[in-house]
Design an enzyme around this catalytic site. Structure first.
Site, short mmCIF file in Angstrom:
data_model
loop_
_atom_site.label_atom_id
_atom_site.label_comp_id
_atom_site.label_asym_id
_atom_site.label_seq_id
_atom_site.Cartn_x
_atom_site.Cartn_y
_atom_site.Cartn_z
N LYS A 76 0.82 -1.22 0.00
CA LYS A 76 0.00 0.00 0.00
C LYS A 76 0.85 1.26 0.00
O LYS A 76 0.45 2.29 -0.57
CB LYS A 76 -0.97 0.01 1.18
CG LYS A 76 -0.35 -0.19 2.55
CD LYS A 76 -0.40 -1.63 2.95
CE LYS A 76 0.50 -1.90 4.13
NZ LYS A 76 0.06 -2.99 4.96
N GLU B 73 4.33 -2.90 10.37
CA GLU B 73 5.19 -2.70 9.22
C GLU B 73 6.65 -2.83 9.65
O GLU B 73 6.96 -2.73 10.84
CB GLU B 73 4.96 -1.30 8.62
CG GLU B 73 3.58 -1.12 8.04
CD GLU B 73 3.25 -2.14 6.96
OE1 GLU B 73 3.96 -2.24 5.96
OE2 GLU B 73 2.26 -2.88 7.14
N LYS C 30 -3.86 3.40 2.87
CA LYS C 30 -5.06 2.61 2.56
C LYS C 30 -6.23 3.54 2.22
O LYS C 30 -7.02 3.26 1.31
CB LYS C 30 -5.39 1.70 3.74
CG LYS C 30 -4.33 0.60 3.92
CD LYS C 30 -4.45 -0.06 5.27
CE LYS C 30 -3.41 -1.18 5.42
NZ LYS C 30 -3.27 -1.66 6.81
#
Ligand code: NDP
Ligand code: HSE
Length: 442
Positions: free
Chosen positions: A110, A195, A210
């Site tokens: 993303k 992450e 997102k």
């Protein structure tokens, strides 16, 4: 399996990355290979797995003989490329190389899509290949496909929800068990939700990426990361969580993208991410751990709720496998799936022009007239108070009496709240503005 395997030459799959997600992608391809071949009409053959360190132990489902550090050579040999390495480069260069070589690609990245999806969409169009990214938003939960395909005949008004598992895990642990922020984050990292750099989660950048993907799809408009107003959860304190509970509210990191029409009917869009207080009776309030939940409100369909595991290796791999089967099937049958749609090209408005309810927590001097001064400042800016709570604070040696005031407001213009806070900040009566949180869902 009663039917014989499809008599089609194997499709060559390159997998870029074998970490939390990649290892589960490889596990599912290995365990379900025969069924996948039936669904696709051709077997999948993993021809290589690009990693940084070929000596690392990756468990029984990652064939060490296929590991390579030469990702570029690998993508040139593939029909299908699955990118689960993350980061901007070399992922972007490798995906472009794959597309230019005629491979269809599936990515969970993303950050890359939000930063430079345009380059990838245009390259995929130019070369007539598929670019799929269901796993990039909310892990296992189907959202990209429902917006791109199932709701393609409707008009989406709003998408609102929890799209980051790590921050939901942290806020949930802080509220339920009183866990410290750092401990909850460490646990989310151990569980593989966070992450590689968890700043992306806790500062809201992952949710903003997102939101940019969701807004682009929902409103047929290019919405980049820079267009999303973004606030993370690092300033949410246990005092805020306790204040929310006292008011019958819960704090969640929300992503909101919506279509806004003015009095003349001109439509614009807004995309934003911030921690907000929502009523504890709201369906999003009970979304715990690393789960995600998203409402899509569409003109004809009404309100749809999507709920499930928003992070983690296996859930994310499920979304990737769904895309892999789709792009592989297209390759067998010929043709490509939906392309980028940006015909609407709607103007994106900044947060300053919106209205919201707010919760303000202030440390003030505990003396007559202070409450009246604060209320007067808010009133002078057109901000109406819905509830107010005051408690004395322990007195530090040599300091004046202090109190904490928690104020919830009715909906007010964001710009008015900013101006009022500037005035309060410079008032002698206000020692500190401890928290400013939006109130949503009421
Ligand atoms: P990990 O850090 O666990 O894995 C990354 C993998 O990519 C590792 O195998 C690493 O190799 C490899 N890699 C990294 N850089 C390079 C490079 N330059 N060349 C070759 N290989 C490289 O990440 P995740 O699996 O958690 O995430 C992967 C992607 O999926 C990211 O885009 C993430 O945003 C996305 N995602 C993750 C979710 C999750 O819950 N984890 C959920 C949804 C999406 P090595 O092992 O040798 O270090
Ligand atoms: N770090 C992300 C999260 C992974 O916590 O939601 C899923 O996109």
């Amino acid at each position: 399996m009663t039917d014989p395997l499809p008599d089609h030459e194997p499709l060559r799959v390159a997998v870029l990355g074998a970490g939390t997600v990649g290892a589960d992608v490889l596990r599912l391809i290995r365990l379900n290979g025969e069924e996948l071949a039936h669904r696709i009409g051709a077997p999948l053959r993993v021809i290589g797995i690009a990693v940084q360190d070929v000596s690392k132990d990756r468990g029984e489902h990652v064939d060490h003989a296929l590991l390579t550090t030469d990702a570029s050579a690998l993508v040139r040999e593939a029909d299908l490329v699955v990118e689960v390495m993350g980061g901007i480069e070399p992922a972007r260069g490798l995906l472009l190389e794959a597309i230019e070589n005629g491979a269809s690609v599936v990515t969970a990245n993303k950050a890359l899509l939000a930063q430079d999806g345009v380059t990838l969409y245009e390259a995929a169009d130019e070369h007539g290949v598929d670019l799929h990214f269901e796993a990039a938003v909310a892990g296992a939960i189907p959202l990209v496909r429902p917006i791109r395909e199932s709701l393609a005949g409707d008009r989406i008004q709003r998408v609102l929800g929890i799209v980051n598992g790590t921050t939901n895990y942290i806020l949930d642990a802080m509220a339920r068990t009183g866990a410290a922020f750092e401990d909850a984050l460490a646990r989310a990292q151990e569980l593989g939700f966070a992450e590689a750099d968890p700043t992306a989660d806790v500062e809201g950048h992952d949710a903003a990426a997102k939101a940019s993907i969701l807004a682009s799809l929902a409103f047929h408009t290019r919405v980049g990361l820079q267009d999303v107003h973004c606030e993370g959860i690092t300033s949410v304190t246990s005092a805020d969580i306790a204040a929310a509970a006292r008011m019958g509210r819960t704090i969640k990191l929300l992503a909101i993208v919506e279509r806004i029409a003015d009095a003349e009917g001109t439509e614009r869009i807004s995309a934003r991410v911030y921690p907000a207080m929502i009523p504890s009776s709201h369906p999003l309030a009970s979304v715990g751990e690393a789960y995600n939940a998203v409402f899509i409100e569409a003109e004809a369909a009404g309100s749809l709720m999507f709920y499930g595991q928003g992070a983690g290796g296996a859930p994310t791999a499920s979304a990737i496998l769904g895309d892999l089967v789709t792009v592989a099937r297209q390759r067998v049958l010929g043709g490509v799936g939906p392309r980028e749609s940006r015909y609407a090209d709607l103007e994106i408005v900044g947060i300053g022009s919106l209205r919201n309810g707010f919760y303000l927590s202030l440390t003030v001097q505990d003396r007559p007239g202070v409450l009246a001064e604060v209320a007067g400042t808010l009133s002078a800016h057109g901000i109406s108070i819905s509830t107010i709570h005051q408690e004395p604070l322990p007195q530090a040696e040599g300091t004046e009496d202090r109190a904490r005031i928690g104020i919830a407001t009715y909906a007010a213009a964001e710009s008015s709240v900013d101006s009022a806070l500037d005035v309060l900040d410079s008032s002698g009566a206000v020692i500190a503005i401890d928290s400013v949180l939006r109130i949503e869902g009421e």
